[in-house]
Design an enzyme around this catalytic site. Structure first.
Site, short mmCIF file in Angstrom:
data_model
loop_
_atom_site.label_atom_id
_atom_site.label_comp_id
_atom_site.label_asym_id
_atom_site.label_seq_id
_atom_site.Cartn_x
_atom_site.Cartn_y
_atom_site.Cartn_z
N HIS A 71 0.67 -1.22 -0.12
CA HIS A 71 0.07 0.08 0.00
C HIS A 71 0.70 1.34 0.08
CE1 HIS A 71 -0.04 0.96 4.49
NE2 HIS A 71 0.00 -0.35 4.50
N ASP A 185 5.64 1.95 7.36
CA ASP A 185 4.47 1.10 6.82
C ASP A 185 3.63 2.10 5.91
OD1 ASP A 185 1.77 0.00 6.91
OD2 ASP A 185 1.19 0.78 9.03
N GLU A 215 -5.51 1.53 2.43
CA GLU A 215 -5.18 0.43 2.93
C GLU A 215 -5.56 0.57 4.34
OE1 GLU A 215 -3.20 -2.84 5.64
OE2 GLU A 215 -3.01 -0.44 5.59
N GLU A 216 -4.92 1.79 5.02
CA GLU A 216 -5.08 2.14 6.48
C GLU A 216 -6.44 2.81 6.91
OE1 GLU A 216 -2.77 1.71 8.64
OE2 GLU A 216 -0.73 1.74 7.61
CO CO Z 1 -0.75 0.55 8.85
ZN ZN Z 2 0.61 -1.39 6.44
#
Ligand code: CO
Ligand code: ZN
Length: 369
Positions: A71, A185, A215-216
């Site tokens: 992501h 991330d 994604e988050e």
């Molecule tokens: Co994350």
């Molecule tokens: Zn992630």
């Protein structure tokens, strides 16, 4: 072990990705970097309606589809209010822990692309009650000071309600292979995907490398990308928890930095996570062992990845995850080990090249009678 890829090349790609401003729904600047990287190596390249970047590398015996997903988005903030004296109020984008915001510098990005620096101020210890000093403020109490003295000044800078902010933190080396920054991330998963996609040489299946959005905030980009691609097998590339630091008992570390990429067995809580397809877990272990790549097994108590929704696409997709161990995730001081990144690239490449039509068909629907 000798690393085939120049460490500096991977670091500089990761730095460009990590330093970009791209919270969920506003991944544009990360997308441009991804397109620049993919343009050179992909046989086909497209951006879908939600903003996912889909790059295709044709296989030697095409037809089957291996989907890789990482992501582009990071956690961040929305400007939710501008007050008369020029202070901004904020609301989170994704899982932003309140305590990660205390005294942070942030970058505000306006809708016309201007970037301003701001700070998240708090009352000094001299003027608050001792018990307040020990507490983390609630989200609604935080404000951002961008140096403006009035609402008019904020508006004249081009900052509006709905503009976005992320941590202001550049990726830097701690010592040796350990690096720290924001948005590791999942910009590190993205770096692993871009680099492995580049070096994949003779995969049988067509490889679809998908840089996903949102994604988050609920694995949204991966859901529509999987629907449009209909992969036969899928791997997500994302961070996992490494809590190998003081105050955490060994059985709760999950993974350790520098011990190799993690092969996910399961994550999430009850209904929302992933139980990786056991044959994919086996194949990843076998691939790592045959290629001499260090690895660790991962059973994660909370959190999940794009693989969870890809696995549930249409009639179902055998899915797994290669994870990069990361300390202090969802903060401005995430820490990873570049050795794990290089080994994750090797494992992803080796898995893609090992995946055959025969193996993939053995995982699919079987007629019994
Ligand atoms: Co994350
Ligand atoms: Zn992630």
């Amino acid at each position: 072990m000798k690393l085939d890829l120049p460490r500096e090349e991977v670091f500089s790609l990761l730095k460009r990705l990590s330093d970009s401003v791209g919270p969920s729904g506003n991944e544009g600047s990360v997308r441009e970097l991804v397109i620049d990287e993919m343009r050179r190596v992909a046989d086909e390249l497209r951006v879908d309606t939600l903003g996912n970047v889909v790059a295709v590398k044709k296989g030697t015996r095409g037809g089957g589809k291996l989907m890789l997903a990482a992501h582009m988005d990071e956690i961040g903030l929305f400007v939710s209010h501008i007050d008369e004296r020029g202070f901004l109020r904020i609301l989170p984008i994704g899982g932003v822990p309140e305590r990660s915001l205390v005294y942070q510098r942030v970058l505000i990005k306006t809708r016309d692309g201007r970037i301003y620096r701001g700070v998240i101020g708090l009352k000094p210890p001299h003027v608050i009650k001792p018990e307040e000093l020990r507490q983390v403020p609630e989200m609604k109490e935080f404000f951002v000071d961008i140096g403006a003295s009035s609402r008019e000044e904020v508006l004249s800078m081009g900052v509006r309600v709905g503009d976005i902010a992320v941590f202001d933190r550049e990726l830097s080396v701690l010592t040796g292979d350990r690096v720290t920054g924001k948005a590791i991330d999942d910009r590190v998963g993205l770096a692993v995907m871009l680099k492995s996609f580049e070096v994949i040489e003779s995969a049988e299946l067509d490889v679809y490398a998908v840089a996903t959005v949102q994604e988050e905030v609920g694995l949204k980009g991966a859901e529509v990308a999987a629907y449009s691609i209909t992969p036969d097998v899928a791997l997500a590339l994302d961070v996992t928890i490494a809590s190998d630091f003081p105050g955490v008992s060994e059985h709760e570390w999950c993974t350790q930095l520098g011990k190799g990429p993690a092969i996910k067995v399961a994550d999430g809580r009850s209904a929302s996570g992933l139980i990786a397809h056991p044959e994919i877990v086996k194949m990843l272990v076998k691939t790592a062992e045959e290629s001499g790549i260090p690895y660790q097994m991962e059973v994660l108590a909370g959190g999940t990845t794009d693989a969870s929704v890809i696995a549930l696409n249409k009639e179902g997709v055998p899915a797994g995850v290669i994870s990069i161990p990361s300390r202090y995730i969802h903060s401005p001081v995430e820490v990873i080990d570049l050795k794990d990144v290089l080994n994750a690239i090797k494992l992803t490449k080796a898995f893609a090249e090992k995946t055959t039509h025969e193996w993939v068909s053995s995982l699919k629907e079987r007629r019994i009678k």
